[in-house]
Design a protein around this motif. Sequence first.
Motif, PDB file in Angstrom:
ATOM      1  N   GLU A  55     -16.259  17.603   4.754  1.00  0.00           N
ATOM      2  CA  GLU A  55     -17.196  18.529   5.356  1.00  0.00           C
ATOM      3  C   GLU A  55     -17.963  17.854   6.326  1.00  0.00           C
ATOM      4  OE1 GLU A  55     -20.190  22.246   4.530  1.00  0.00           O
ATOM      5  OE2 GLU A  55     -19.257  21.030   2.969  1.00  0.00           O
ATOM      6  N   PHE A  56     -17.667  18.392   7.734  1.00  0.00           N
ATOM      7  CA  PHE A  56     -18.806  17.934   9.000  1.00  0.00           C
ATOM      8  C   PHE A  56     -19.887  18.696   9.059  1.00  0.00           C
ATOM      9  CE2 PHE A  56     -14.435  16.443   8.957  1.00  0.00           C
ATOM     10  CZ  PHE A  56     -14.342  15.205   9.435  1.00  0.00           C
ATOM     11  N   SER A  57     -21.145  18.196   8.909  1.00  0.00           N
ATOM     12  CA  SER A  57     -22.290  19.157   8.793  1.00  0.00           C
ATOM     13  C   SER A  57     -22.624  19.502  10.311  1.00  0.00           C
ATOM     14  CB  SER A  57     -23.411  18.100   8.542  1.00  0.00           C
ATOM     15  OG  SER A  57     -23.832  16.974   9.320  1.00  0.00           O
ATOM     16  N   ASP A  58     -22.185  18.670  11.345  1.00  0.00           N
ATOM     17  CA  ASP A  58     -22.512  19.253  12.843  1.00  0.00           C
ATOM     18  C   ASP A  58     -22.051  20.626  13.133  1.00  0.00           C
ATOM     19  OD1 ASP A  58     -19.786  18.504  12.985  1.00  0.00           O
ATOM     20  OD2 ASP A  58     -20.160  17.468  14.796  1.00  0.00           O
ATOM     21  N   ASP A  59     -20.797  20.961  12.661  1.00  0.00           N
ATOM     22  CA  ASP A  59     -20.210  22.453  13.008  1.00  0.00           C
ATOM     23  C   ASP A  59     -19.815  22.819  11.735  1.00  0.00           C
ATOM     24  OD1 ASP A  59     -17.898  20.824  12.272  1.00  0.00           O
ATOM     25  OD2 ASP A  59     -17.029  21.134  14.145  1.00  0.00           O
ATOM     26  N   GLY A  60     -19.913  22.440  10.579  1.00  0.00           N
ATOM     27  CA  GLY A  60     -19.707  22.934   9.151  1.00  0.00           C
ATOM     28  C   GLY A  60     -18.133  23.052   8.903  1.00  0.00           C
ATOM     29  N   SER A  61     -17.264  22.456   9.709  1.00  0.00           N
ATOM     30  CA  SER A  61     -15.918  22.380   9.430  1.00  0.00           C
ATOM     31  C   SER A  61     -15.530  21.624   8.469  1.00  0.00           C
ATOM     32  CB  SER A  61     -15.024  21.629  11.016  1.00  0.00           C
ATOM     33  OG  SER A  61     -15.494  20.589  10.796  1.00  0.00           O
ATOM     34  N   VAL A  62     -14.414  22.144   7.631  1.00  0.00           N
ATOM     35  CA  VAL A  62     -13.963  21.827   6.142  1.00  0.00           C
ATOM     36  C   VAL A  62     -12.647  21.597   6.449  1.00  0.00           C
ATOM     37  CG1 VAL A  62     -13.844  22.282   3.967  1.00  0.00           C
ATOM     38  CG2 VAL A  62     -15.808  22.924   4.861  1.00  0.00           C
ATOM     39  N   TYR A  63     -12.167  20.454   5.603  1.00  0.00           N
ATOM     40  CA  TYR A  63     -10.568  20.110   5.936  1.00  0.00           C
ATOM     41  C   TYR A  63     -10.272  19.529   4.131  1.00  0.00           C
ATOM     42  CZ  TYR A  63     -11.025  20.551  10.830  1.00  0.00           C
ATOM     43  OH  TYR A  63     -11.489  20.798  11.982  1.00  0.00           O
ATOM     44  N   HIS A  64      -9.125  19.506   4.019  1.00  0.00           N
ATOM     45  CA  HIS A  64      -8.578  18.994   2.644  1.00  0.00           C
ATOM     46  C   HIS A  64      -7.388  18.160   2.787  1.00  0.00           C
ATOM     47  CE1 HIS A  64     -11.057  22.586   1.493  1.00  0.00           C
ATOM     48  NE2 HIS A  64     -11.311  21.849   0.259  1.00  0.00           N
ATOM     49  N   LEU A  65      -7.339  17.165   1.791  1.00  0.00           N
ATOM     50  CA  LEU A  65      -6.283  16.311   1.743  1.00  0.00           C
ATOM     51  C   LEU A  65      -5.864  16.316   0.181  1.00  0.00           C
ATOM     52  CD1 LEU A  65      -7.109  13.045   3.926  1.00  0.00           C
ATOM     53  CD2 LEU A  65      -5.582  14.971   4.492  1.00  0.00           C
ATOM     54  N   ASN A  66      -4.488  16.595  -0.109  1.00  0.00           N
ATOM     55  CA  ASN A  66      -3.808  16.478  -1.629  1.00  0.00           C
ATOM     56  C   ASN A  66      -3.168  15.258  -1.776  1.00  0.00           C
ATOM     57  OD1 ASN A  66      -4.929  19.211  -1.757  1.00  0.00           O
ATOM     58  ND2 ASN A  66      -2.970  19.805  -2.384  1.00  0.00           N
ATOM     59  N   MET A  67      -3.682  14.321  -2.565  1.00  0.00           N
ATOM     60  CA  MET A  67      -2.961  13.161  -2.934  1.00  0.00           C
ATOM     61  C   MET A  67      -2.678  12.785  -4.276  1.00  0.00           C
ATOM     62  SD  MET A  67      -5.441  11.200  -0.232  1.00  0.00           S
ATOM     63  CE  MET A  67      -7.174  12.064  -0.772  1.00  0.00           C
ATOM     64  N   PHE A  68      -1.787  11.845  -4.727  1.00  0.00           N
ATOM     65  CA  PHE A  68      -1.374  11.532  -5.930  1.00  0.00           C
ATOM     66  C   PHE A  68      -2.576  10.335  -6.453  1.00  0.00           C
ATOM     67  CE2 PHE A  68       0.780   9.879  -9.604  1.00  0.00           C
ATOM     68  CZ  PHE A  68       1.195  10.848 -10.167  1.00  0.00           C
ATOM     69  N   PRO A  69      -2.916  10.898  -7.593  1.00  0.00           N
ATOM     70  CA  PRO A  69      -4.036   9.797  -8.222  1.00  0.00           C
ATOM     71  C   PRO A  69      -3.307   8.535  -8.974  1.00  0.00           C
ATOM     72  CG  PRO A  69      -4.018  11.750  -9.795  1.00  0.00           C
ATOM     73  CD  PRO A  69      -3.178  11.972  -8.515  1.00  0.00           C
ATOM     74  N   LEU A  70      -3.082   7.654  -8.212  1.00  0.00           N
ATOM     75  CA  LEU A  70      -2.452   6.273  -8.751  1.00  0.00           C
ATOM     76  C   LEU A  70      -3.198   5.485  -9.575  1.00  0.00           C
ATOM     77  CD1 LEU A  70      -0.490   5.439  -5.327  1.00  0.00           C
ATOM     78  CD2 LEU A  70       0.492   6.295  -7.576  1.00  0.00           C
ATOM     79  N   ARG A  71      -3.062   5.241 -10.853  1.00  0.00           N
ATOM     80  CA  ARG A  71      -3.736   4.337 -11.364  1.00  0.00           C
ATOM     81  C   ARG A  71      -3.301   2.782 -11.008  1.00  0.00           C
ATOM     82  NH1 ARG A  71      -6.816   5.826 -15.610  1.00  0.00           N
ATOM     83  NH2 ARG A  71      -6.544   8.016 -16.459  1.00  0.00           N
ATOM     84  N   LYS A  72      -4.384   1.794 -11.221  1.00  0.00           N
ATOM     85  CA  LYS A  72      -4.154   0.399 -10.822  1.00  0.00           C
ATOM     86  C   LYS A  72      -3.213  -0.205 -11.275  1.00  0.00           C
ATOM     87  CE  LYS A  72      -6.570  -3.835 -11.225  1.00  0.00           C
ATOM     88  NZ  LYS A  72      -7.778  -4.403 -11.623  1.00  0.00           N
ATOM     89  N   ALA A  73      -2.853   0.060 -12.663  1.00  0.00           N
ATOM     90  CA  ALA A  73      -1.794  -0.957 -13.350  1.00  0.00           C
ATOM     91  C   ALA A  73      -0.494  -0.394 -13.101  1.00  0.00           C
ATOM     92  CB  ALA A  73      -2.187  -0.814 -14.931  1.00  0.00           C
ATOM     93  N   TYR A  74      -0.635   0.989 -12.691  1.00  0.00           N
ATOM     94  CA  TYR A  74       0.919   1.690 -12.644  1.00  0.00           C
ATOM     95  C   TYR A  74       1.257   1.056 -11.069  1.00  0.00           C
ATOM     96  CZ  TYR A  74       4.004   5.228 -10.626  1.00  0.00           C
ATOM     97  OH  TYR A  74       4.998   5.786 -10.158  1.00  0.00           O
ATOM     98  N   VAL A  75       0.496   0.897 -10.343  1.00  0.00           N
ATOM     99  CA  VAL A  75       0.963   0.212  -8.994  1.00  0.00           C
ATOM    100  C   VAL A  75       1.425  -1.126  -8.786  1.00  0.00           C
ATOM    101  CG1 VAL A  75      -0.093  -0.178  -6.669  1.00  0.00           C
ATOM    102  CG2 VAL A  75      -0.809   1.980  -7.616  1.00  0.00           C
ATOM    103  N   HIS A  76       0.614  -1.959  -9.702  1.00  0.00           N
ATOM    104  CA  HIS A  76       0.992  -3.359 -10.082  1.00  0.00           C
ATOM    105  C   HIS A  76       2.461  -3.307 -10.490  1.00  0.00           C
ATOM    106  CE1 HIS A  76      -2.777  -5.975 -10.335  1.00  0.00           C
ATOM    107  NE2 HIS A  76      -2.847  -5.259  -9.520  1.00  0.00           N
ATOM    108  N   ASP A  77       2.759  -2.369 -11.484  1.00  0.00           N
ATOM    109  CA  ASP A  77       4.099  -2.439 -12.106  1.00  0.00           C
ATOM    110  C   ASP A  77       5.172  -1.940 -11.338  1.00  0.00           C
ATOM    111  OD1 ASP A  77       5.766  -2.477 -14.618  1.00  0.00           O
ATOM    112  OD2 ASP A  77       5.868  -0.293 -14.475  1.00  0.00           O
ATOM    113  N   LEU A  78       4.893  -1.078 -10.381  1.00  0.00           N
ATOM    114  CA  LEU A  78       5.807  -0.656  -9.178  1.00  0.00           C
ATOM    115  C   LEU A  78       6.032  -2.033  -8.512  1.00  0.00           C
ATOM    116  CD1 LEU A  78       5.049   2.721  -8.314  1.00  0.00           C
ATOM    117  CD2 LEU A  78       6.888   2.260  -9.597  1.00  0.00           C
ATOM    118  N   MET A  79       5.008  -2.677  -7.897  1.00  0.00           N
ATOM    119  CA  MET A  79       5.223  -3.645  -7.273  1.00  0.00           C
ATOM    120  C   MET A  79       5.992  -4.883  -7.855  1.00  0.00           C
ATOM    121  SD  MET A  79       1.475  -4.160  -5.363  1.00  0.00           S
ATOM    122  CE  MET A  79       1.146  -3.189  -4.029  1.00  0.00           C
ATOM    123  N   HIS A  80       5.815  -5.127  -8.965  1.00  0.00           N
ATOM    124  CA  HIS A  80       6.670  -6.154  -9.486  1.00  0.00           C
ATOM    125  C   HIS A  80       8.331  -5.592  -9.785  1.00  0.00           C
ATOM    126  CE1 HIS A  80       3.346  -8.893 -10.271  1.00  0.00           C
ATOM    127  NE2 HIS A  80       2.630  -8.119 -11.137  1.00  0.00           N
TER     128      HIS A  80
END
Length: 285
Positions: free
Chosen positions: A216-241
């Motif tokens: 949210e941007f306070s100067d004009d009240g505009s609002v946007y959203h992003l949908n993302m997948f919540p990756l756990r740190k250990a999971y990312v390590h495992d995928l990389m390996h």
Amino acid sequence: MSSGSTADPMFQRTQDFGDTPTEIRETDHYQHEYVHDFVERWDDLIDWDGRAASEGSFFIDVLKHYGCETVIDAACGTGFHSVQLLRAGFEVASVDGSPQMLTKAFDNARERGFILKTVHSDWRWMSRDLVGRYDAIICLGNSFTHIFNEHDRRRTLAEFYSMLKHDGILILDQRNYDALLDGKTGGPSHKFYYCGEGVSAQPEHVDDGLARFRYEFSDDGSVYHLNMFPLRKAYVHDLMHQVGFQRVTTYGDFQSSYREDDPDFFIHVAEKSYLSADEDDDVSE
């Protein structure tokens, strides 16, 4: 794409998540999230001067430590890191899946005296659009978490791996989703990554399969959203390996020593080079 706006994302000015925004869990939907008006406000969110002050020379120092000269900025966004690296003397290919971001990045760089080599590419097939092998790939700004499908995550990391030289490195960051999922934090501190004044960036919905953020941007009240997948740190390590990276070192908000719940962001440095038997005892930190 089964949901969201059917209009060409290149010309969208407003976001469309449909009637049930928390059900939008598709990798390709990001193109309908980075609409023109949101991209135009993105630099207000990150604040180039504030971002430069908060991260200092961290990424440049890491790249120089590994002797890197050529770099793919795989999620260049509006061009902040591409410009920083060009200014430091690196050869940079600036890649993004959003044509709106690439246009903004090119204009931002030109205003600062640089010409970006921009490439519109999907990470999953990046080797089709870029030729050669590079010393490093950086994938920053929490961008990797736009991928919702595990097969796509593996494919992307494999593409990154294949485009690196034998001793290349991948630098990939992500939010500290462990702390969000476990209820250890309420959201980003704005201290390191999103430094803009008058901008709120907070989680609106978090579950094991979705982190939906409200901007949210306070100067004009505009609002946007992003949908993302919540990756756990250990999971990312495992995928990389699993795709072949040998050693993965993780920093918390640019620090090598940290308490797991404290950082807003984790930064992973994954090395491709083969480890000898005596080095292989502990390949992850």
